[in-house]
Design a protein around this motif. Structure first.
Motif: not given
Length: 58
Positions: A6, A9, A47, A49, A51
């Motif tokens: 990650v 975020e 949310i 995110r 990565s």
């Protein structure tokens, strides 16, 4: 072989777009980036995110 790490975020879609724009301007390889949307529905906020794939060195 490798893993997803990650790197960013946020709950704000505009922040997500801005961060993606910076990655593209830095010429980060697109297939090495993954976008996850964690939907909380009515209970939790959504949310976003980002990565990146990190290859194993061994």
């Amino acid at each position: 072989m490798g893993r997803w790490e990650v790197i960013f975020e946020t709950r704000d879609k505009a922040d997500l777009r801005a961060h993606l724009r910076r990655l593209w301007e830095a010429r980060i390889d697109g297939p090495m980036i993954r976008i996850d949307t964690l939907s909380g529905r009515l209970v939790q906020p959504t949310i976003y995110r980002l990565s990146r794939f990190v290859a194993d060195l061994a």
